[in-house]
Design an enzyme around this catalytic site. Structure first.
Site, PDB file in Angstrom:
ATOM      1  N   ASP A 279       0.242  -6.534   8.668  1.00  0.00           N
ATOM      2  CA  ASP A 279      -1.213  -6.473   8.841  1.00  0.00           C
ATOM      3  C   ASP A 279      -1.905  -7.232   7.710  1.00  0.00           C
ATOM      4  OD1 ASP A 279      -0.452  -4.518   6.969  1.00  0.00           O
ATOM      5  OD2 ASP A 279      -2.111  -3.184   7.477  1.00  0.00           O
TER       6      ASP A 279
ATOM      7  N   GLU B 206       7.149  -4.853   7.449  1.00  0.00           N
ATOM      8  CA  GLU B 206       6.581  -3.705   8.171  1.00  0.00           C
ATOM      9  C   GLU B 206       7.289  -3.336   9.465  1.00  0.00           C
ATOM     10  OE1 GLU B 206       3.319  -5.170   5.500  1.00  0.00           O
ATOM     11  OE2 GLU B 206       4.841  -6.094   6.761  1.00  0.00           O
TER      12      GLU B 206
ATOM     13  N   GLY C   5       0.812  -1.217   0.000  1.00  0.00           N
ATOM     14  CA  GLY C   5       0.000   0.000   0.000  1.00  0.00           C
ATOM     15  C   GLY C   5       0.843   1.263   0.000  1.00  0.00           C
TER      16      GLY C   5
ATOM     17  N   GLY D 253       0.693  -5.069   1.578  1.00  0.00           N
ATOM     18  CA  GLY D 253      -0.677  -5.107   1.073  1.00  0.00           C
ATOM     19  C   GLY D 253      -0.847  -6.051  -0.102  1.00  0.00           C
TER      20      GLY D 253
END
Length: 345
Positions: A114, A106, A34, A83
């Site tokens: 996530d 991350e 992302g 993402g």
């Protein structure tokens, strides 16, 4: 893009003419993740809800993919990170090639893996998921197949033929789809230096209860033998955000026994706390150091694992005390779901 994908997946599920969905990248990567730089830019300017809205939509897409009633075939010919993993790993079939590179990097950004990563990483053998999520280690296609992140290995030269065959499918039966992918699949072997050959050591160190114990365990191993993998792993962990490491370790341990929806609800709370920046501004600092200034020297605060208390970690899992904020609300999905989707609820 996530809003558009969410719309397409909803429409395709209702459309009886659509038997399966193929997801692939447009270019050399499948998806490198992302646009976190845009999210950080807005949050730094005081608008943390801009990012919250993005993650809310993204996690709803992850949930829809995880519980989809039709087969999703993700063709991962290139980089799959962050993402990008969320848009592919939840699908029924994950096809890798000799060009695939997977990572969840991350913790080096002051964020945490996530997009439901704690859910799918916690289902891998032993404590390999902890290793992959905490270190951001890069895996190739053979390693993804070996650990279960991928379902098939197809050489990139055969992808166009595979797509052609998949587009002729007249059924949503996963056994039929799997048989078609099998026709183009090849056996692939792990490289001699593959991290997957170190599963005994990974399980020994990454099964420890706390981050401090994981590092101590690796340091003990380092004194027993000169091993560049151990020293590189230690260096990587020591460069990562201490808060991110502790939050992700707690998350992956908690979601081993819950459904993908519950995992995403917890992730949404954590990411909103991170965007608010009340407990730590590591995400802003990580993006500055890695993506903006590129000096690769983030100054984490707190700077050491021992300075991040259990109550600090607890705060990321609590509901936000912010006007108008709500937990992630996911739709009830029980209708006409195949067994593999029901098992994730």
């Amino acid at each position: 893009m996530v809003s558009k994908l969410l719309e397409i997946f909803h429409d395709d599920e209702e459309n009886s003419d659509v038997k399966l969905v193929i997801v692939k990248g447009n270019g050399r990567a499948f998806c490198a993740g992302g646009d976190v730089a845009a999210v950080v830019h807005e949050a730094r300017g005081g608008d943390w809800r801009f990012g919250a809205k993005f993650f809310n939509t993204e996690y709803k897409l992850n949930y829809l993919m995880a519980t989809y009633s039709k087969p999703q075939v993700s063709i991962l010919n290139g980089i799959v990170m962050g993402g990008g993993a969320g848009a592919s790993m939840h699908g029924r079939f994950r096809v890798v090639t000799e060009n695939t590179v997977f990572a969840m990097p991350e913790t080096a950004l002051g964020l945490f893996p996530d997009v439901g990563a704690a859910y799918f990483l916690s289902r891998l053998d032993g404590f390999f998921g902890e290793y992959v999520g905490l270190t951001g280690a890069r895996l190739d296609g053979a390693e993804m197949l070996a650990c279960g992140l991928a379902t098939h290995f197809v050489p990139s030269s055969k992808l166009s033929l595979l797509e052609e065959s998949l587009c002729k499918v007249e059924t949503s039966d996963p056994a039929v789809v799997s048989a078609i992918i099998d026709k183009y699949s090849e056996q692939v072997f792990l490289k001699e230096a593959s991290v997957y050959h170190r599963m005994d050591l990974i399980n020994k160190c990454f099964s420890r209860k706390t981050m401090e114990e994981i590092l101590f365990s690796l340091e003990i191993e380092a004194t027993r033998k000169a091993d560049s993998w151990i020293s590189t792993t230690l260096e990587t962990l020591k460069k990562s955000s201490p808060t991110s490491l502790k939050v992700f370790l707690r998350l992956i341990r908690e979601v081993r026994l819950v459904g993908v929806g519950e995992c995403l609800v917890r992730e949404y709370r954590i990411v909103c706390h991170i965007l608010q920046g009340h407990h730590s501004k590591d995400f802003f600092e990580g993006c500055r150091a890695i993506l903006i200034d590129k000096d690769r020297k983030p100054k984490w605060e707190p700077s050491k694992l021992e300075l991040v208390s259990d109550s600090d970690v607890d705060s990321y899992f609590s509901k936000l005390d912010a006007e108008g904020w709500k937990d992630l609300e996911l739709p009830k999905r029980f209708k006409n779901l195949p067994a593999h989707a029901i098992s994730k609820l």
